[in-house]
Scaffold this motif. Structure first.
Motif, PDB file in Angstrom:
ATOM      1  N   PHE A 124      18.796   0.376  -9.101  1.00  0.00           N
ATOM      2  CA  PHE A 124      18.424   1.422 -10.159  1.00  0.00           C
ATOM      3  C   PHE A 124      17.898   2.780  -9.247  1.00  0.00           C
ATOM      4  O   PHE A 124      16.718   2.265  -8.479  1.00  0.00           O
ATOM      5  CB  PHE A 124      17.471   0.850 -11.154  1.00  0.00           C
ATOM      6  CG  PHE A 124      17.046   1.981 -12.079  1.00  0.00           C
ATOM      7  CD1 PHE A 124      17.664   1.922 -13.355  1.00  0.00           C
ATOM      8  CD2 PHE A 124      15.970   2.724 -12.100  1.00  0.00           C
ATOM      9  CE1 PHE A 124      17.452   2.942 -14.358  1.00  0.00           C
ATOM     10  CE2 PHE A 124      15.553   3.504 -13.115  1.00  0.00           C
ATOM     11  CZ  PHE A 124      16.362   3.837 -14.090  1.00  0.00           C
ATOM     12  N   LYS A 125      18.529   3.800  -9.271  1.00  0.00           N
ATOM     13  CA  LYS A 125      18.070   4.952  -8.432  1.00  0.00           C
ATOM     14  C   LYS A 125      17.784   4.580  -7.002  1.00  0.00           C
ATOM     15  O   LYS A 125      18.676   4.014  -6.342  1.00  0.00           O
ATOM     16  CB  LYS A 125      16.983   5.536  -8.988  1.00  0.00           C
ATOM     17  CG  LYS A 125      17.142   6.290 -10.416  1.00  0.00           C
ATOM     18  CD  LYS A 125      17.916   7.586 -10.551  1.00  0.00           C
ATOM     19  CE  LYS A 125      17.196   8.723  -9.887  1.00  0.00           C
ATOM     20  NZ  LYS A 125      17.988   9.823 -10.267  1.00  0.00           N
ATOM     21  N   GLN A 126      16.564   4.742  -6.368  1.00  0.00           N
ATOM     22  CA  GLN A 126      16.403   4.656  -5.071  1.00  0.00           C
ATOM     23  C   GLN A 126      16.183   2.944  -4.805  1.00  0.00           C
ATOM     24  O   GLN A 126      16.575   2.663  -3.585  1.00  0.00           O
ATOM     25  CB  GLN A 126      15.142   5.165  -4.767  1.00  0.00           C
ATOM     26  CG  GLN A 126      15.157   6.901  -4.651  1.00  0.00           C
ATOM     27  CD  GLN A 126      14.252   7.022  -5.877  1.00  0.00           C
ATOM     28  OE1 GLN A 126      14.434   6.653  -7.005  1.00  0.00           O
ATOM     29  NE2 GLN A 126      13.389   8.356  -5.898  1.00  0.00           N
ATOM     30  N   THR A 152      23.015   4.855  -4.890  1.00  0.00           N
ATOM     31  CA  THR A 152      24.189   5.237  -4.291  1.00  0.00           C
ATOM     32  C   THR A 152      24.731   4.231  -2.969  1.00  0.00           C
ATOM     33  O   THR A 152      25.820   4.281  -2.799  1.00  0.00           O
ATOM     34  CB  THR A 152      23.851   6.801  -3.815  1.00  0.00           C
ATOM     35  OG1 THR A 152      22.758   6.781  -2.943  1.00  0.00           O
ATOM     36  CG2 THR A 152      23.834   7.648  -4.968  1.00  0.00           C
ATOM     37  N   LYS A 153      23.936   3.759  -2.333  1.00  0.00           N
ATOM     38  CA  LYS A 153      24.105   2.928  -1.281  1.00  0.00           C
ATOM     39  C   LYS A 153      24.906   1.700  -1.923  1.00  0.00           C
ATOM     40  O   LYS A 153      25.809   1.130  -1.204  1.00  0.00           O
ATOM     41  CB  LYS A 153      22.797   2.388  -0.495  1.00  0.00           C
ATOM     42  CG  LYS A 153      23.016   1.606   0.605  1.00  0.00           C
ATOM     43  CD  LYS A 153      21.965   1.105   1.280  1.00  0.00           C
ATOM     44  CE  LYS A 153      22.124   0.122   2.101  1.00  0.00           C
ATOM     45  NZ  LYS A 153      20.891  -0.434   3.115  1.00  0.00           N
ATOM     46  N   ALA A 154      24.410   1.055  -2.990  1.00  0.00           N
ATOM     47  CA  ALA A 154      25.078  -0.189  -3.484  1.00  0.00           C
ATOM     48  C   ALA A 154      26.349   0.254  -4.069  1.00  0.00           C
ATOM     49  O   ALA A 154      27.482  -0.331  -3.836  1.00  0.00           O
ATOM     50  CB  ALA A 154      24.210  -0.661  -4.608  1.00  0.00           C
ATOM     51  N   LEU A 155      26.619   1.484  -4.591  1.00  0.00           N
ATOM     52  CA  LEU A 155      27.904   1.850  -5.041  1.00  0.00           C
ATOM     53  C   LEU A 155      28.698   2.250  -3.847  1.00  0.00           C
ATOM     54  O   LEU A 155      29.959   1.831  -3.879  1.00  0.00           O
ATOM     55  CB  LEU A 155      27.901   3.274  -5.554  1.00  0.00           C
ATOM     56  CG  LEU A 155      27.213   3.260  -7.083  1.00  0.00           C
ATOM     57  CD1 LEU A 155      26.996   4.852  -7.467  1.00  0.00           C
ATOM     58  CD2 LEU A 155      28.323   2.648  -8.172  1.00  0.00           C
ATOM     59  N   GLU A 156      28.204   2.635  -2.703  1.00  0.00           N
ATOM     60  CA  GLU A 156      29.165   3.072  -1.756  1.00  0.00           C
ATOM     61  C   GLU A 156      29.615   1.732  -0.980  1.00  0.00           C
ATOM     62  O   GLU A 156      30.874   1.549  -0.816  1.00  0.00           O
ATOM     63  CB  GLU A 156      28.485   3.692  -0.681  1.00  0.00           C
ATOM     64  CG  GLU A 156      29.207   4.264   0.560  1.00  0.00           C
ATOM     65  CD  GLU A 156      30.345   5.122   0.368  1.00  0.00           C
ATOM     66  OE1 GLU A 156      31.329   5.036   1.198  1.00  0.00           O
ATOM     67  OE2 GLU A 156      30.026   5.924  -0.724  1.00  0.00           O
ATOM     68  N   GLU A 165       8.416   1.679   0.551  1.00  0.00           N
ATOM     69  CA  GLU A 165       8.696   2.008   2.061  1.00  0.00           C
ATOM     70  C   GLU A 165      10.221   2.622   1.993  1.00  0.00           C
ATOM     71  O   GLU A 165      11.210   1.854   1.303  1.00  0.00           O
ATOM     72  CB  GLU A 165       8.718   0.693   2.598  1.00  0.00           C
ATOM     73  CG  GLU A 165       7.106   0.196   3.001  1.00  0.00           C
ATOM     74  CD  GLU A 165       7.215  -0.808   3.854  1.00  0.00           C
ATOM     75  OE1 GLU A 165       8.303  -1.611   4.112  1.00  0.00           O
ATOM     76  OE2 GLU A 165       6.080  -1.391   4.503  1.00  0.00           O
ATOM     77  N   SER A 166      10.324   3.676   2.341  1.00  0.00           N
ATOM     78  CA  SER A 166      11.674   4.491   2.396  1.00  0.00           C
ATOM     79  C   SER A 166      12.397   3.837   3.397  1.00  0.00           C
ATOM     80  O   SER A 166      12.097   4.367   4.778  1.00  0.00           O
ATOM     81  CB  SER A 166      11.488   5.879   2.283  1.00  0.00           C
ATOM     82  OG  SER A 166      12.827   6.463   2.365  1.00  0.00           O
ATOM     83  N   LYS A 167      13.621   3.113   3.563  1.00  0.00           N
ATOM     84  CA  LYS A 167      14.675   2.960   4.669  1.00  0.00           C
ATOM     85  C   LYS A 167      15.450   3.905   4.703  1.00  0.00           C
ATOM     86  O   LYS A 167      15.943   4.059   5.880  1.00  0.00           O
ATOM     87  CB  LYS A 167      15.327   1.470   4.021  1.00  0.00           C
ATOM     88  CG  LYS A 167      14.129   0.236   3.618  1.00  0.00           C
ATOM     89  CD  LYS A 167      13.599  -0.141   5.041  1.00  0.00           C
ATOM     90  CE  LYS A 167      12.493  -1.330   4.563  1.00  0.00           C
ATOM     91  NZ  LYS A 167      11.672  -1.682   5.771  1.00  0.00           N
ATOM     92  N   SER A 168      15.936   4.445   3.699  1.00  0.00           N
ATOM     93  CA  SER A 168      16.794   5.743   3.948  1.00  0.00           C
ATOM     94  C   SER A 168      16.669   6.549   2.365  1.00  0.00           C
ATOM     95  O   SER A 168      15.864   6.063   1.538  1.00  0.00           O
ATOM     96  CB  SER A 168      18.236   5.225   3.963  1.00  0.00           C
ATOM     97  OG  SER A 168      18.814   4.439   2.810  1.00  0.00           O
ATOM     98  N   GLU A 169      17.303   7.598   2.323  1.00  0.00           N
ATOM     99  CA  GLU A 169      17.373   8.489   1.227  1.00  0.00           C
ATOM    100  C   GLU A 169      17.803   7.516  -0.105  1.00  0.00           C
ATOM    101  O   GLU A 169      17.135   7.842  -1.083  1.00  0.00           O
ATOM    102  CB  GLU A 169      18.112   9.614   1.275  1.00  0.00           C
ATOM    103  CG  GLU A 169      18.242  10.540   0.087  1.00  0.00           C
ATOM    104  CD  GLU A 169      19.020  11.812   0.409  1.00  0.00           C
ATOM    105  OE1 GLU A 169      19.162  12.661  -0.508  1.00  0.00           O
ATOM    106  OE2 GLU A 169      19.375  11.999   1.547  1.00  0.00           O
ATOM    107  N   ALA A 170      18.600   6.594  -0.036  1.00  0.00           N
ATOM    108  CA  ALA A 170      18.824   5.811  -0.999  1.00  0.00           C
ATOM    109  C   ALA A 170      18.526   4.381  -1.207  1.00  0.00           C
ATOM    110  O   ALA A 170      19.193   3.639  -1.870  1.00  0.00           O
ATOM    111  CB  ALA A 170      20.604   5.640  -0.954  1.00  0.00           C
ATOM    112  N   GLU A 171      17.627   4.185  -0.317  1.00  0.00           N
ATOM    113  CA  GLU A 171      17.076   2.784  -0.347  1.00  0.00           C
ATOM    114  C   GLU A 171      15.528   2.661  -0.196  1.00  0.00           C
ATOM    115  O   GLU A 171      14.898   3.321   0.979  1.00  0.00           O
ATOM    116  CB  GLU A 171      17.526   1.982   0.751  1.00  0.00           C
ATOM    117  CG  GLU A 171      17.093   0.676   0.807  1.00  0.00           C
ATOM    118  CD  GLU A 171      17.687  -0.378   1.952  1.00  0.00           C
ATOM    119  OE1 GLU A 171      17.482  -1.374   1.984  1.00  0.00           O
ATOM    120  OE2 GLU A 171      18.638   0.486   2.712  1.00  0.00           O
ATOM    121  N   THR A 172      14.840   2.464  -1.233  1.00  0.00           N
ATOM    122  CA  THR A 172      13.276   2.299  -1.153  1.00  0.00           C
ATOM    123  C   THR A 172      13.093   0.812  -1.422  1.00  0.00           C
ATOM    124  O   THR A 172      13.346   0.119  -2.393  1.00  0.00           O
ATOM    125  CB  THR A 172      12.629   3.091  -2.315  1.00  0.00           C
ATOM    126  OG1 THR A 172      12.645   4.526  -1.843  1.00  0.00           O
ATOM    127  CG2 THR A 172      11.166   2.792  -2.391  1.00  0.00           C
TER     128      THR A 172
END
Length: 685
Positions: free
Chosen positions: A11-13, A79-83, A661-668
């Motif tokens: 869900f989102k980030q 977006t990471k999971a989608l990619e 914690e932000s791992k990347s723009e699309a992963e918190t």
């Protein structure tokens, strides 16, 4: 209602499954504060978004501000999971699970949907489905699936009405806006009161009465003559002039609010002339961003130039489509393959033997049929050419579709980039205007401008007062015309019936308005009372000496009175303004919950702002006492170890602590820690 846990899957980030368990889920819990710590963009507001999505299926938040982003699409899928899934031509499941207690029963709510990203980068999200499990007091379970969505909606609304859902998240923008005399402030307060009343049907009925009254008046006008017709026309004219005067007054109020805001901005500048570095940093960042955007725009435009030679074929798209349809309609379908058919005819004619074994004579009917068949077969060469042409047309149309899609994507990318460039250019100019270019003269110029604004505000207020007096005169004239209208004799039976109908509608409408106004007065009074009780607990000693009470004016503006009963909002500090807003919003939540003790969790997104240490201490001490659960969404710059965190720890109410914690723009990632660990935590997480 008490929240137990929320889990978000893609869900989102929040990549994968991420969960938070809330403090205070049990009525016996003394600790009821959950702190969620993370810098901007890490997903604090997304947590509240997931709550509203889970409970109501909301795909956007109130503060997403669609009026200014009408072409924007908000995607909820990570977006990471989608990619990752798109590489295998697969989709993903996006899911929010919420578990909570209500009246000693346990609820598990799950809302979910499928999402996929295609090879062109487009994202598609299905409509959400929902399931609900209720564990009764006796231990029995009641399961409702996606086919019972309306039943689930009714159950959730009985626990927390959808109309008041937005009063349990305090964000910085809402806190800031409530003490500014603007249209947005009035709309927020008016909408809040209307939603708290929960009498939507009465407002719809009021509108229906008004429409019916207009219809009856038009009908009367058609069949009336003499004094009756003149009276109707005069009343219509007066009503129109009253509406125009009210509109002019509203415009003046907006101008007053704008000028007042400018005056506040000048005051802030005069108090803080040497704070230019943050603005300069923003200018540099915006210029760098613009450089990247313009570079990307050049690349897309170059692609468009390269594809231009192939664009001309697009003009023939419709014609080619029509040819394909015609050929498909007239295409000859044969049962015997063409080459086999020709060979068979030649064999039969050469050997004069039928397929059945009989002899074929030259002048026989069978021989003539074979000759005709041979002639028709010779036309198959033309058919072959036509079919080849048909195939070429099909290839051409596929070519057109491919380039059409490519061009569409390129044009959208160019449009999006141009929009971003416009936004950033505007922001750059705005930042540049904030920079002090003439240090020696700026203070003098600001003071002069402030004086002009004060003069402008004074004139606007005088004009507004004049219009108000004019509205009163027009209302009196309208009453006189209505009184005269009632005394006029009717001309026929139809006119009598319409007049009686108009009278009944007017009487019903006035009774309904009286009921609504009584409700509004009751809610306003209750809001004022509760807001002032909260205000007394939050305001610092200095403020309590100058400020007496919060009031909601008749025009739905918020104000504060000094001990002499005079409006004093324009003279208070930014921190005091924030305390007034927090008091009023908390009162809204209390009234919505229907109890002096809130019956629902309270979310606060960066609430401390410009509060003084005493205000901060009062806030963290008082709020946990009036709500079953307090969920604080904070940043490192706002939730400081020596102030808010220390004060909150002293209350003994702080139990749960999570770091985003932000791992990347699309992963918190959500990391649970002990509250004590915050004091050893680096704020730049």
């Amino acid at each position: 209602m008490r929240l137990h846990q929320i889990s978000m899957t893609n869900f989102k980030q929040y990549y994968g499954k991420q969960s938070i368990e809330f403090a205070g889920s049990d009525e016996k819990d003394f600790e009821n504060v959950t702190v969620i710590f993370g810098e901007n963009g890490r997903g604090k507001t997304t947590l509240y978004r997931s709550i509203l999505f889970g409970f109501y299926g909301d795909l956007s938040l109130e503060q997403d501000d669609y009026e200014n982003n009408k072409n924007s699409t908000i995607y909820l899928a990570n977006t990471k999971a989608l990619e990752e899934a798109s590489r295998e031509n697969k989709g993903i499941e996006v899911k929010v699970n919420i578990s909570f207690f209500h009246e000693h029963e346990y609820y598990e709510l799950e809302r979910y949907f499928q999402a996929i990203k295609d090879k062109n980068g487009f994202i598609y999200e299905d409509s959400p489905s929902v399931k609900l499990t209720i564990i009764k007091k006796n231990g029995n379970a009641n399961n409702l699936n996606e086919n019972e969505e309306e039943d689930i909606k009714e159950i959730i609304n009985n626990i927390l009405d959808e109309r008041v859902k937005n009063y349990f998240l305090f964000d910085g923008e809402r806190i800031e806006s409530l003490t500014k005399a603007s249209k947005k402030q009035r709309e927020n307060i008016q909408l809040g009161i209307k939603n708290l009343l929960k009498i939507d049907d009465l407002f719809l009925l009021k509108e229906a009465f008004e429409e019916n009254k207009k219809t009856v008046t038009k009908d009367l006008k058609k069949i009336s003559t003499g004094d009756m017709l003149k009276n109707i026309k005069d009343r219509e004219n007066i009503a129109m002039r009253i509406d125009e005067a009210k509109e002019n007054k509203q415009q003046l109020q907006e101008e007053i609010a704008t000028a007042s805001k400018e005056k506040e901005d000048v005051d802030a500048t005069l108090k803080d002339l040497d704070s230019q570095k943050p603005t300069l940093d923003k200018i540099i960042e915006t210029e760098e961003r613009l450089e990247k955007l313009n570079s990307a725009l050049d690349d897309y435009q170059e692609e468009l130039v390269n594809i231009t030679p192939t664009i001309s074929v697009l003009l023939a798209k419709d014609l080619i489509g029509e040819l394909i349809v015609d050929l498909e309609d007239n295409k000859i379908k044969e049962d015997i393959p063409e080459d086999l058919k020709n060979a068979l005819i030649e064999t039969l004619l050469n050997e004069f033997i039928c397929i059945c074994g009989r002899e074929i004579k030259i002048d026989s009917k069978e021989y003539e049929n074979l000759i005709e068949w041979k002639k028709s077969s010779e036309g198959q060469t033309t058919e072959r050419n036509v079919m080849k042409f048909f195939g070429d047309l099909r290839s051409t149309i596929e070519h057109i579709r491919h380039h059409e899609n490519t061009i569409s994507i390129l044009l959208k990318n160019v449009s999006d980039l141009e929009e971003q460039i416009d936004i950033n250019t505007y922001e750059l100019e705005r930042y540049k205007k904030q920079v002090e270019e003439v240090p020696e003269d700026k203070q003098k110029l600001d003071i002069q401008y402030r004086d002009k604004l004060s003069e402008k505000i004074g004139k606007l207020k005088e004009e507004s007062k004049f219009i108000e007096e004019r509205i009163t005169e027009l209302n009196d004239e309208e009453k006189r015309l209505i009184k005269k209208y009632k005394s006029l004799s009717v001309e026929d039976e139809l006119q009598k019936q319409l007049k009686e109908k108009e009278k009944l509608i007017e009487k019903s409408s006035q009774a309904l308005i009286a009921i609504i106004n009584n409700f509004i007065v009751e809610v306003k009074n209750e809001l004022e009372e509760r807001a002032n009780n909260i205000f007394k607990n939050l305001i610092d000693i200095s403020g309590s000496k100058n400020l007496k009470k919060i009031v909601v004016n008749d025009d739905y503006t918020l104000d504060v009175l000094d001990w002499n009963g005079r409006p004093f909002l324009a003279n208070i500090s930014a921190g005091q303004r924030q305390i007034i807003s927090l008091s009023f919003i908390t009162a809204l939540a209390e009234v919505a919950g229907g109890e002096s003790m809130l019956e629902i969790p309270l979310f606060m997104d960066t609430p401390f702002g410009r509060l003084s240490p005493e205000h901060r201490y009062n806030l963290v001490k008082y709020i946990p006492e009036i709500t079953p659960q307090w969920i604080l969404l904070v940043t490192g710059s706002e939730f400081r170890k020596e102030e808010e965190a220390k004060f909150l720890k002293q209350t003994g109410k702080w139990d749960k602590f999570y770091v985003l914690e932000s791992k990347s723009e699309a992963e918190t990632k959500i990391k649970e820690m002990l509250a004590e660990e915050f004091f050893a935590l680096k704020t730049e997480v």
